[in-house]
Structure formats: C-alpha cells, structure tokens
Design an enzyme around this catalytic site. Structure first.
Site, mmCIF file in Angstrom:
data_model
loop_
_atom_site.group_PDB
_atom_site.id
_atom_site.type_symbol
_atom_site.label_atom_id
_atom_site.label_comp_id
_atom_site.label_asym_id
_atom_site.label_seq_id
_atom_site.Cartn_x
_atom_site.Cartn_y
_atom_site.Cartn_z
ATOM 1 C CB ALA A 172 2.675 -6.975 52.129
ATOM 2 C CG ASP A 177 10.697 -8.243 58.661
ATOM 3 O OD1 ASP A 177 11.692 -7.561 58.337
ATOM 4 O OD2 ASP A 177 9.775 -8.512 57.882
ATOM 5 N NE ARG A 214 4.267 -3.868 49.466
ATOM 6 C CZ ARG A 214 5.147 -2.898 49.640
ATOM 7 N NH1 ARG A 214 4.752 -1.642 49.675
ATOM 8 N NH2 ARG A 214 6.436 -3.173 49.782
ATOM 9 C CE LYS A 228 9.037 -3.552 56.438
ATOM 10 N NZ LYS A 228 9.042 -4.284 55.153
ATOM 11 C CG ASP A 261 11.242 -9.941 50.293
ATOM 12 O OD1 ASP A 261 12.127 -10.730 50.678
ATOM 13 O OD2 ASP A 261 11.328 -8.702 50.423
ATOM 14 C CG ASN A 262 14.848 -13.830 49.804
ATOM 15 O OD1 ASN A 262 15.538 -14.848 49.907
ATOM 16 N ND2 ASN A 262 14.565 -13.062 50.852
ATOM 17 C CB CYS A 308 28.454 -11.267 24.642
ATOM 18 S SG CYS A 308 30.084 -12.015 24.866
#
Length: 1025
Positions: free
Chosen positions: A437, A463, A474, A487, A535-536, A591
């Site tokens: 995007a 990419d 988008r 892309k 994006d990370n 837990c």
C-alpha cells in the site's frame, strides 16, 4: 456498492477492520460529488472510490494541459486538450467495481449539488465556496473545501447545523475483569490488577457476568468517576445484593451531536475552529488563513496566480493580507510565510496533494458514515521547510527565470524549486523496499516528481509478495487482472505508464542477510537513499541497520488503520529507527492460554496454537524424523518433557491405530480423530482442571481461587445438532486428512453418519496431574529437569521404538498445513473460529464472529487508503529535503497522525544519541573506516596492519576485537600468528567459514586500552580489497 448488496469482505477486508460493517453500509448509500480533477481532486476521488461509497461524480469543465501532469497521475500526454474529468474516468472506474463513477463536464449549479449527500470542491474560487457552501449548509448537504498551493494546503468542513457522530474514535470499547464491587452509597468497582482498566472520567459502562450483585447486569449504562487505574465509582450500590465474584465491565460508546458554522461565518470566527497540524506553527497557520483569502482576491483582480519568485506580486499579496488583518488583528502576522506562498502558489506538488487529499477523503468518509470525529472546521498545512536553506547556493538560484514554466510535465514542481533541482531529482538512485500500500503510493509520487527519471537516475523496488484480492482496496496500482502476479513487477509497469521517463527495476527478493549477495556494499554505495514501505518491525530494523552501516538516509513510514507515522533518518543528523522494542509486556502468559483465559483474544490465540501444533508442527516433526538423521539428537537436547511431547506426536503419526498410533488410513478415521479431539479439548481437559481446582476452591489466603481474572470453566457435552460442534469436527477432520493425503468432505449428513459409529473413550480425572497456575511455577518445574518415573519410562520406550526410521519412510511423509487466513475454502479459519468459540463457551466468554476472529488470529493490520496516501505524501516531502541536502535538523519532520480524530503531530526528529570513548564523543553514525588494501596496493592488510592503522589514525590501541560473537583478537592471548594473517583469513579461521566474495564490508567491534570500561564503541568497518 448498492444498499441491498452484502459487503464484499474479500475486497474490503483490511478496511472493514478500520470502519466496521455498519459504517461501510452507510457509506454504501452515499453519493459524492468531487469538483476539480487536477492533482488534488483526483487524489481525493481515488481514495473515496477505493473506500466504497455508492457513487462518485467527478466534475471539471477544464481541458488537460501539460502542467496537469505534475500531479494528476491518471492523465497522460495523449489526453492533452481533452476534458479532465472525462479523461480520468477509465482509470477511476477501474479502481473499485462496487462504485459507480460518472463524469460531469458542465458547470456547478444548485440542481447538480443537491443530488448528493457530500460535495467536495477543489481548485475553486472563494466566491464559489461561499455560494455553494451556503446552499449545502441550508439543505443538509455535507460540504468540504480542499486546496493546495505549492507547499501549502487548506481544508474546510461544514457538516450542517447538527451532525451525529456514532463513534468518535473507532477504538475498541475498553473492558476489564472485575475483582470486587463494594456495597455502599458510593459503590467502588475494583478491577483485576493484571492490567489498568483504561476508563476515563465521565464515560459510561455496562456490566455482565457479575455473580451475586447480579442487578448490575441488567441496569442501563452507568456514568463512572475514576479513582485509580484499577478502580472507579459507579454510584449507590447499597440496595443491591452482595457481590460474590466475576464480572466484566465494558465501556459504552454514545453518539455525539456536533454543530458546524457555514463557511461565511467560519471564515471570520476561525480562531476557535483551527485544527493544528504542527503545534510550532500556530501563528503561521493563522497567517495562512488570511493569505489564502488574499490569494483568491489576487486571482479575482489579476486573473492569475502570483508568478513564481515575482517580488511585485508577493508585495501585492502581502499588502492584501495586511488589509484583511485590520478587521481582527493577529498577534503575529508572518510576512515571510505570505511571501513564500506568493512565490510558490503556481506550484502543484504530488506529495502535498497526497497529504491533503488523504485527509479530505477521510472527511468524506466521516460525512457518509458518522464514523470518527470530523474536522471542526479549518486545517492548514505547510512544508515550507522543503525550500532550499537560505545559506545554500540553491536558494540563490531560485529566480523568476529558473522557476518559470518550461512546457514540461514538471512545471508544477519547477515553479517551487526551480529547474536545477528538477535535474537533481532526476539523477537520484533510490531503493524502495516494499510495493504494497505505502509502496504503491510512494512509487506514484516518485513518478510525479520525476525521482530517478533523468540521466543516471534509477529506482530499484523489491517485494517478494504476489497480488491478492484483498490488496486491491488500498494498493491502487493493482487491478483484478493482476491477481497472482508479482507486486513489484506490476507496480513498476504502472508507474512507467504514469511517467514514461521512469527507470524502475523490479526485484522479488526478501531483504535479509540471505540477500546481501545482491544488496551488498557495492549496491548501497551506489544509492542516494532508501525508502521503507514495510509491514513488520523486524524488517524495518534490519533495513535501518543497513542504512546506518552504509551511511544512507532512510525514509520510513507505516500505518495502522486511521493512524500513521513517518520517520526521516539522516546520517549524522538524526537518530535511526533503532532496534526492535521488546514486546514481552504484550505477550499472553502461557498459563493464561492453557488454563485461565479471560478474553476472546486468549481463546483465539489458543486456537491458533492448536492449529499450528496439530496441522503444522506435528507433520513437520514427522518429516524431519523420516529424513533428517540428526532429528532425534536435537529433540532429546531440548529437555525430557519437551522431547516426550514431540516423540509421542511422531509415534502417533507413523503408526496406525492397530499399532498404537493415530495415523489414519481412511476418511472415517479422520472423522473419528476429530470427534475424540473435540472430547479431549472441550470436555476432558476442563474436567481435569476442575478436578484439580474445584469451583469452590480457596487460595492459601482464604479467597476464592476462581475470582478476578480467573473464570471458572465448565465442560461441554458434544451435540451433533449444535452447529458449532459440527463446525469443529468438519474442519478438524478435513485438515487432519489433508496432512495425510486423505480427501475429505463438507457433507454434514455423511459426517454425522460416521460419528454414530465413533467410540469415544470414557474419561476419569487423575489426581496425579499437576496444573501450573503461573508461568513462573511452570518454569521452575521445567528447570527441575526430568519427568516423573512413568513419563521417563515412556520416553525411553519411544527412543527405542523410533531409533531408526521405518523402511517405508517415503510413504509415511506428511503434508504440513501453512495457515492462510484469506482462503475461505481451506477450513483454516473454520477451525480457528470453532475452536476459539467452543473454548469461549467453556469459560463463559462472549464469542467472536468470523470477521473479528480473522483479525485477531490472522494478526491482520487494519488499513485504509486515506491514511496510506497521507503518510506517503509526508514521506516524499522529507525526500525533497534530503535531495536538497538540508543540514539543519529543524528543517526535517517526523510525524504521527490519527485521521479518525484529526490529530496531527509533526515534530523535529531527535538527534542521534551520543557516547564517549577515550574522552571523545561519537554517535551511532560514527565508525572507524579502514580500506583493507596495503599501501603497496597489491595485498590485503594483515590483522596487525589494521590494528596499527587504528592506532596511527585514531590514536586508539585495540586490546580485543570481535566479529559478531567470534573473538578475532585479544592482546592478552597468544594471537601472534593471527597478526600476520590477512583480516579476511582471520575471520574465516575463527568463524570456520569461508567469507563470501560479495561480502566487501566486515563490521568488527573493538575494545580499547584507552577506555576499556566504555559500554559502547563505534565499529571498525573494514573494506576488503
């Protein structure tokens, strides 16, 4: 998107997590008119169409001129002389098949405007704004004005006398677990101390699942008064029953009614209606309010905008502003801003249009949906810092001649920066990482401004992803026919169509250490800068480190729904993106996941873990066992408890039921496994938990064990007539079958028939089972080492049985399942939703629908085109400054914005942290650079040569030297032989690996005799010959 049709969740997937279904349905009933199809108008139209209103009509009477190509990305030279609206129609219509797009080539009039719910004016006169603004205000039509002039922008909203906002910020309502409620005239609710309740004074809340004081579950929302981060008043509870345990308090959002002034009034009473985009520019934006009015007056009088860098025109505009200011004088009227506006008013810049266009489009969506808080009512923006610094030669080169039109597609940019700067932009070599995007928006801006489009210039974009349908909403360079293609390739082709001069090379590589053969020293040395559209966090940190290592500027930006940020990293001037921040504080305790879930997020993470364990990790382990001779040794080294679990899974997968395993041979056995798995997870495990901790269990302090954050569960009984019970069996059986190459079915009648024949073993809870209450307790038991005697015997038995893989290993290979959230036919989300909601039923937690479950379990990042466009625009404004070569930190801006509530913070980036070594200051940008060739030019330096070079050049004596974790040298050790070896040979010797030929730069970290206690030192960056 018509009113009657369902929302296309595949297309609108990521946006739905920003706006929600109800807001999208309201948008689907809205007709929008956008007037003016120059750069700003088409930016707004693009974003609104992608977002999914019912229809968009684009109006423009004008014909395409060469200057339009400066910012109108859907026009080409072949459109010159044709109507702008008509020429833009094919591209706009292709953006979203659910939105009807129509052109209107005639003038604006009342009959036209009153057909729409929202009207947007761009490139309009003040007279038209006032006239049509009054018309819209009196007829309940939402009215928006957007304008850009050079490096300045303006936005105005009038949504009528009364406008209802249904959700002011779009945030998920806050909820908290209740620990206690007092019974008194000023009742106090105390929440679990695991996390703050997050509520604020005056907000309203509702109650659910309260035991004892059950009256609270039925009352209307209560307004609260916050006492502390963990408690609040709710009023008189003295007449209610005694509180026993449990309960959830949840924030209740209430609609708000806002009131807007018509433009004629707001133009005068603007002081309280001005929303700031930069809190250091209050006086400047007040000045711009008058300057934009004066600019309209100038155009009305002269029939044109002020000429670029024309002093008489600037003088005339300043005179008009001072005259306007007499009516209500400002404390500070900034003459320099008015003159800069005059000098650049003929400019038409893609990045400015992208920012203002993103904001304006978001206001359209607010007007259509009632979602988020609209702008009240004026907003001004400027990026005048992009102009050359006054002490630079480039500033002196800004003249009427250098900024005058040249008949070029870049005339709108040349009017601001001059022709020399345009040549400089064309020569840039940039690396764009990511073509999603933000990457698409950046490439669009690169094409408009001509970045890398000149002689010697170039853009490399990489990419590794291919285009999916959910991208189309988008990532506007992609169309439905591109689904499945890479892309980077499609994006590069699209921007070459926008600007045929663009030189773009598309790669499909992930940026990580494995790609350094391609993106190594030589590659980075040839760059002018890098743009990150990732994006990370991990990828951002890695790329940031590479830019610091190679001393290259970095443009970084990201979005999360309506929120966005930008960061500009300038060598030796600003801080870098930096290392990844720890997320341990946000991790769910093990837990909690295993035994004590409180919220649907916990059950969804548990379901995702179940999916990964059953259908991914277990089959992976089987394949490794069958093919990797070192598997058993590695597994046993992980500790007895974990080894037992892994080997049990392997044994069960390589042996059929007759051999004591669970490997299925038929579809019926897959169904039987799924039914028994259901019983184990949703009945037996819960029964065992309640056996260890009965509902009335007390803690050592005498308090109920099942209270506060611990929800008391109950076992479920399988019922094939319950859809969710069958949902689990159908999904689990099909997924289990796929891992063994067995075809399944979704035929529920057939599956029910199989279930009737499935024997379900009876279960009796065991008193010997220990269930951990805390992660610390679990870790302590793990550190004790060996399992109990029975488990130890079983582990030894499995080691013997699995000592050698079976002879038919190839026939036993499995098919691990990789989780894919966006394919509704693969049973992945079916399993997650069913497993999570069944566990939620165990613990009396409100279930989540498929849409919400996909967001949480799929770790989806909500996204919308408006924020993406705004962020990319801001990034490219910083690009202007980098290309200009600005060396003053005050010229740069990092940004945080939230379009939902019109919150904008643009601030000067922080400088790099500094540290001292041997009395001298350094920053993260500093290094000890060593050219690795000896003075004779023929041989590589020895390690001794390099140490002498550091001593002679920097006056520092190296006492130890590390390459990663490998110690290359220590003065106290017997490393005499290494001093005679080349640096490359020493690295290869110590790491026991040959250095790849492409690795030109070696980064080493020294300690110095002059300051052995310093915690941080600049690295030695050694360039191999």
């Amino acid at each position: 998107m018509s009113e009657s049709s369902d929302i296309d969740e595949g297309f609108y997937s990521r946006q739905l997590y920003v706006l929600g279904h109800d807001a999208m349905r309201r948008m689907g009933r809205a007709d929008v008119l956008i007037s003016g199809m120059c750069g700003l108008g088409v930016e707004i139209a693009k974003n609104v169409i992608l977002s999914g209103v019912k229809s968009v009509t684009v109006q423009d009477e004008g014909l395409v001129q060469c200057a339009d190509l400066s910012s109108q990305f859907f026009l080409q030279e072949s459109h010159l002389g044709q109507n702008r609206a008509q020429s833009s129609l094919p591209q706009l219509s292709a953006l979203n098949p659910h939105v009807q797009v129509s052109p209107h080539t005639g003038p604006l009039d009342a009959n036209l405007l009153l057909q729409f719910q929202v009207v947007v004016l761009t490139a309009s006169s003040l007279d038209d704004q006032l006239h049509f603004g009054e018309l819209c205000h009196s007829h309940g039509v939402k009215f928006i004005v957007a304008d850009t002039k050079g490096l300045c922008g303006q936005l105005f909203c009038d949504f009528g006398e009364e406008f209802e906002v249904l959700d002011s910020n779009g945030e998920t309502p806050v909820s908290a677990m209740i620990d206690h409620i007092s019974k008194e005239s000023h009742g106090v609710v105390t929440c679990s101390d695991e996390r703050r309740h997050g509520l604020v004074d005056g907000c309203s809340v509702s109650f659910s699942e309260v035991q004892g004081m059950a009256e609270l579950n039925a009352i209307h929302p209560v307004e609260i008064s916050v006492l502390s981060p963990y408690s609040f008043h709710i009023g008189d509870t003295s007449s209610f029953s005694e509180y026993q345990r449990g309960g959830v308090v949840t924030e209740v959002k209430k609609p708000e009614t806002l009131h807007f002034k018509p433009m004629a009034e707001a133009l005068v009473d603007y002081h309280q209606l001005l929303v700031m985009t930069d809190y250091g520019k209050t006086a400047r934006h007040q000045t711009l309010h008058l300057a934009f009015q004066a600019l309209h007056g100038f155009v009305k009088r002269e029939g044109r905008l002020p000429r670029p860098r024309c002093q008489p025109d600037a003088e005339r505009l300043w005179s008009m502003v001072t005259e306007l200011n007499q009516a209500s004088p400002l404390e500070q009227l900034e003459e320099a801003v008015v003159r800069s506006l005059a000098f650049t008013a003929q400019g038409d810049l893609g990045p400015v249009n992208a920012f203002i266009g993103g904001l304006a489009a978001q206001e359209v969506l607010k007007a259509c949906s009632g979602k988020f808080t609209p702008l009240q009512q004026w907003l001004y923006f400027d990026a005048l810092e992009c102009l050359p610094e006054e002490d630079k030669m480039a500033f002196d080169q800004l003249t009427e001649t250098s900024c005058s039109p040249k008949g070029s597609r870049y005339d709108g940019q040349t009017a601001v920066f001059g022709s020399s700067f345009q040549e400089k932009l064309g020569k840039q070599k940039y690396f764009l990482v990511g073509a999603g995007a933000i990457g698409c928006e950046l490439l669009k801006n690169f094409a408009l401004i001509g970045l890398g489009a000149g002689e010697g210039g170039h853009i490399t974009v990489t990419d590794m992803d291919s285009i999916e349908r959910s991208n189309l909403n988008r990532q506007f360079l992609f169309r439905s026919q591109d689904i499945g293609r890479q892309k980077s390739e499609v994006a590069a082709q699209a921007v070459r169509r926008m600007n045929p001069s663009m030189k773009v090379t598309a790669h499909q590589n992930r940026l990580d250490p494995d790609s350094e053969r391609l993106y190594g020293y030589s590659f980075f040395a040839g760059l002018d800068g890098v743009a990150a559209a990732l994006d990370n966090v991990e990828a951002r940190v890695y790329l940031d480190g590479r830019c610091v290592q190679h001393q290259k500027p970095l443009l970084e930006g990201g979005t999360l729904g309506s929120k966005g940020h930008t960061l500009v990293v300038v060598p030796h001037l600003t801080e870098s993106y930096g290392p990844a921040k720890s997320r341990e504080g946000h991790a769910i305790p093990l837990c909690t996941l295993k035994n004590f879930p409180q919220r649907i997020e916990h059950t969804l993470q548990w379901a995702r873990d179940q999916f990964e364990g059953l259908f991914k990790q277990a089959p992976d382990n089987v394949n490794l066992y069958l093919s990797d001779a070192g598997f058993m040794e590695r597994t046993l080294s992980r500790g007895d408890a974990e080894a037992l679990e892994v080997l049990e899974g392997v044994w069960a997968s390589v042996r059929g039921p007759s051999g004591g395993g669970q490997r299925p041979a038929t579809w019926e056995e897959c169904v039987g496994w799924a039914r028994c798995q259901w019983e184990t997870l949703f009945n037996n495990h819960i029964a065992q938990l309640l056996h260890c901790f009965p509902p009335e269990q007390l803690t050592s302090s005498g308090l109920p064990f099942w209270s506060g954050a611990k929800r008391c569960p109950h076992p479920l009984t399988f019922d094939p007539n319950e859809p969710i019970h069958m949902d689990y069996v159908v999904a689990a059986a099909n997924l289990y079958g796929r891992t063994y190459g067995i075809s399944g079915t979704s035929d529920r009648a057939a599956i029910r028939a199989v279930l009737e024949q499935v024997p379900v073993p009876a279960f009796t809870p065991a008193s010997s089972v220990k269930i951990h209450v805390t992660d610390q307790e679990m870790e302590e038991d793990r550190e004790k080492g060996r399992p109990d005697g029975k488990d130890q015997e079983r582990l030894e038995e499995l080691k013997r049985k699995l000592a050698a893989p079976p002879r038919n290993s190839s026939a036993l290979q499995t098919h691990p399942v990789d989780f894919e959230k966006d394919d509704d036919s693969n049973f992945h989300m079916d399993y997650i939703v069913a497993a999570s909601n069944l566990r939620a039923e165990n613990y009396i937690i409100s279930p989540a629908d498929r849409h919400k479950s996909k967001l949480i379990a799929g770790r989806i990042i909500p996204a919308i085109a408006t924020t993406t466009a705004a962020v990319a625009g801001l990034m490219c404004l910083e690009l202007y400054k980098l290309v200009q070569g600005h060396r003053q930190a005050r010229a740069y801006r990092s940004a945080y914005l939230n379009l939902a509530v019109d919150y904008y913070v643009l601030s000067q980036p922080c400088g790099p942290p500094r540290f001292t070594v041997a009395g001298k200051q350094y920053s993260l940008w500093d290094d000890f650079l060593v050219q690795g060739r000896r003075e004779d030019g023929e041989q590589e330096m020895t390690l001794g040569d390099m140490l002498h070079y550091i001593k002679d050049t920097y006056g520092l004596e190296v006492t130890s030297l590390f390459y990663g974790t490998a110690r290359l040298y220590a003065a106290a050790a017997n490393h005499g032989e290494r001093l005679e070896m080349s640096v490359s040979e020493v690295v290869s010797l110590v790491t026991k690996a040959e250095l790849p030929q492409h690795r030109r730069m070696l980064e080493m970290f020294p300690s110095f005799a002059e300051d052995e206690d310093c915690e941080r030192v600049p690295p030695i960056r050694y360039l191999r010959c």
